[in-house]
Write a protein that holds these residues in place. Structure first.
Motif, PDB file in Angstrom:
ATOM      1  N   GLU A   1       0.821  -1.203   0.000  1.00 51.54           N
ATOM      2  CA  GLU A   1       0.000   0.000   0.000  1.00 51.54           C
ATOM      3  C   GLU A   1       0.859   1.258   0.000  1.00 51.54           C
ATOM      4  O   GLU A   1       0.596   2.207  -0.718  1.00 51.54           O
ATOM      5  CB  GLU A   1      -0.893  -0.017   1.243  1.00 51.54           C
ATOM      6  N   ASP A   2       1.864   1.260   0.822  1.00 54.97           N
ATOM      7  CA  ASP A   2       2.777   2.399   0.874  1.00 54.97           C
ATOM      8  C   ASP A   2       4.084   1.965   1.517  1.00 54.97           C
ATOM      9  O   ASP A   2       4.182   0.889   2.075  1.00 54.97           O
ATOM     10  CB  ASP A   2       2.170   3.577   1.641  1.00 54.97           C
TER      11      ASP A   2
ATOM     12  N   TYR B   1       5.711   4.138   3.675  1.00 50.09           N
ATOM     13  CA  TYR B   1       5.936   5.165   4.675  1.00 50.09           C
ATOM     14  C   TYR B   1       6.387   4.515   5.970  1.00 50.09           C
ATOM     15  O   TYR B   1       5.584   4.147   6.809  1.00 50.09           O
ATOM     16  CB  TYR B   1       4.669   5.989   4.909  1.00 50.09           C
TER      17      TYR B   1
ATOM     18  N   LYS C   1       5.556  10.718   4.620  1.00 44.74           N
ATOM     19  CA  LYS C   1       4.255  10.979   4.009  1.00 44.74           C
ATOM     20  C   LYS C   1       4.214  12.331   3.297  1.00 44.74           C
ATOM     21  O   LYS C   1       4.309  13.374   3.928  1.00 44.74           O
ATOM     22  CB  LYS C   1       3.145  10.919   5.056  1.00 44.74           C
TER      23      LYS C   1
END
Length: 148
Positions: free
Chosen positions: A85-86, A88, A94
């Motif tokens: 998903e990411d 981060y 972010k």
């Protein structure tokens, strides 16, 4: 860094399919049972992997799923990049916006970015074929599970 369950299950599905005989079909239910994963969650993963071209779905009474590419053509780093998903790792990753008051003086973001790049570089060196090496043992495990 920790991969999401979504990516973990995506990789497991690909490994499972790669361990099968070329062209042999599997079902979502079979994979859900073996890995003890929710069938509904697995359906989302299968759909996404199909959209990405990693797997092929065959409809109909004798349908199922199989790899859509040869295992040597499926790069693990690419799969992780497309299923995570990411990336981060910390709050300051972010969108360049950080509420952390020490961000202007901190080099943690840079160090973690380098670590993430190294992590992905290693994964980029592997294909699905590299992860599946003992199909006979895998088949024994699958058959044992199916008898239970």
């Amino acid at each position: 860094m920790k991969l999401t369950n979504y990516t973990d299950y995506s990789l497991r599905v690909l490994i499972f399919l790669a361990a099968k005989k070329e062209g042999e079909l599997s079902t979502i239910q079979e994979i859900a049972d073996i890995y003890q994963i929710s069938k509904n969650h697995l359906m989302k993963i299968i759909h996404h992997l199909g959209q990405l071209g990693y797997i092929e779905t065959i409809r109909g009474r004798n349908g199922g799923i199989r790899l859509g590419k040869a295992p040597r053509d499926i790069n693990i780093g690419e799969v992780v990049s497309k299923t995570e998903e990411d990336f981060y790792i910390v709050e300051c990753f972010k969108d360049g916006k950080s509420d952390c008051i020490i961000s202007p003086a901190c080099k943690l973001k840079h160090a973690l970015f380098e670590a993430l790049q190294a992590f992905m570089k290693v994964l980029d060196e592997y294909t699905l074929e590299d992860l599946v090496y003992n199909q006979e043992d895998f088949e024994k495990i699958r058959l044992t599970f199916m008898k239970e």
